[in-house]
Design an enzyme around this catalytic site. Structure first.
Site: not given
Ligand code: PAF
Length: 281
Positions: A30, A34, A36-37, A155, A178
């Site tokens: 979303m 950072h 982590g991504h 999730q 992270i």
């Molecule tokens: O973890 C996230 O950033 C969101 O829940 C995701 C998996 C991108 C779905 O919108």
């Protein structure tokens, strides 16, 4: 890095790559990226030929309008970070691309209580929204690997369940949390923390570490009680601290062999809601 805004353009481009047998790794986000991504992008790069990242602030997973409105958005910085880390394709659709009028994107799946506990209990409808958008994105990208962080443990479990139940031919890859230097789990929401709170938010990580010691001599319920007390420091309000079976996410009464336990916490630090977790066994 190529940037796509339209589903149809992205599909055509990816189809050409798939015809050449390229393995596609996908990182849904979303935005407000950072480290982590970026670690997910790096992992996807290691394992596949081509990395697709999506940035879409999904309205259907926010149960409070205020949370959606204040969710950090940093598109220019995100694009720069992604190009630097070697992402190949960025998909940045508008809501009308993800939820076009007339297309039913809702998921009709019984999540067997995985979605009712912890986050599910405090954020009604949240996981329906997450499953809905991830399924829609998987339908568009059709990746070989889906890379998601362990920070959102519930999730991750729910998406894994959905992939299994719907027979989606994508491998889910769980990537480690992270942390910032002091141990605070990296999150897009951390930028909204006032400086003092950000420093003291390390209490969440420290409590999870302590729970790892406590599990040797205490029951899960005793740990939860002790952890909630430890987290209730000035400026902080724990919402839950649960010790659960890592597969079913349901409460357990004791540590059992071959049943990994995970401690999951959600804590308000001022106006910002933080989550974190740690395997205890
Ligand atoms: O973890 C996230 O950033 C969101 O829940 C995701 C998996 C991108 C779905 O919108």
């Amino acid at each position: 890095m190529l940037l796509f805004k339209k589903e149809s353009d992205l599909r055509i481009y990816l189809q050409q790559k798939k015809e050449k047998k390229a393995l596609i790794g996908f990182v849904p986000t979303m935005g407000a990226l950072h480290n982590g991504h970026l670690s997910l992008i790096r992992e996807a790069r290691r394992e596949t030929d081509m990395v697709v990242c999506s940035i879409f602030v999904n309205p259907t997973q926010f149960n409070e309008q205020k949370d959606l409105d204040t969710y950090p958005r940093t598109p220019h910085k995100d694009i720069e970070l992604l190009s630097r880390v070697g992402c190949d394709v960025l998909f940045m659709p508008g809501a009308d691309e993800i939820y076009p009028p007339g297309l039913n994107t809702r998921i009709d799946l019984d999540f067997k209580s995985l979605d009712k506990v912890m986050e599910g209990a405090f954020r009604p409808g949240h996981f329906e929204g997450v499953a809905q958008v991830v399924k829609r994105l998987l339908d568009i990208v059709e990746p070989d690997g889906l890379y998601m962080g362990q920070k959102d443990f519930q999730q991750l479990t729910i998406i894994g369940y959905m992939i299994d139940q719907l027979g989606i031919p994508t491998k889910l890859v769980s990537c480690p949390i992270i942390r910032e230097e002091n141990g605070l789990a990296m999150s897009s929401r951390n930028v909204r923390l006032e400086k003092g709170l950000r420093k003291r938010a390390v209490v969440i990580y420290q409590t999870l570490l302590q729970a790892k010691d406590w599990i040797q001599e205490m029951s899960p319920r005793e740990i939860e009680e002790k952890a909630l007390k430890a987290l209730a420091i000035p400026g902080f309000r724990p919402e839950y601290f649960k010790v659960v079976d890592a597969r079913t996410l349901q409460e357990v009464d004791q540590l059992e062999k071959d049943h990994p336990l995970v401690a999951c916490a959600a804590v308000w630090a001022g106006e910002v809601r933080l989550i974190d977790n740690m395997f205890l066994s």
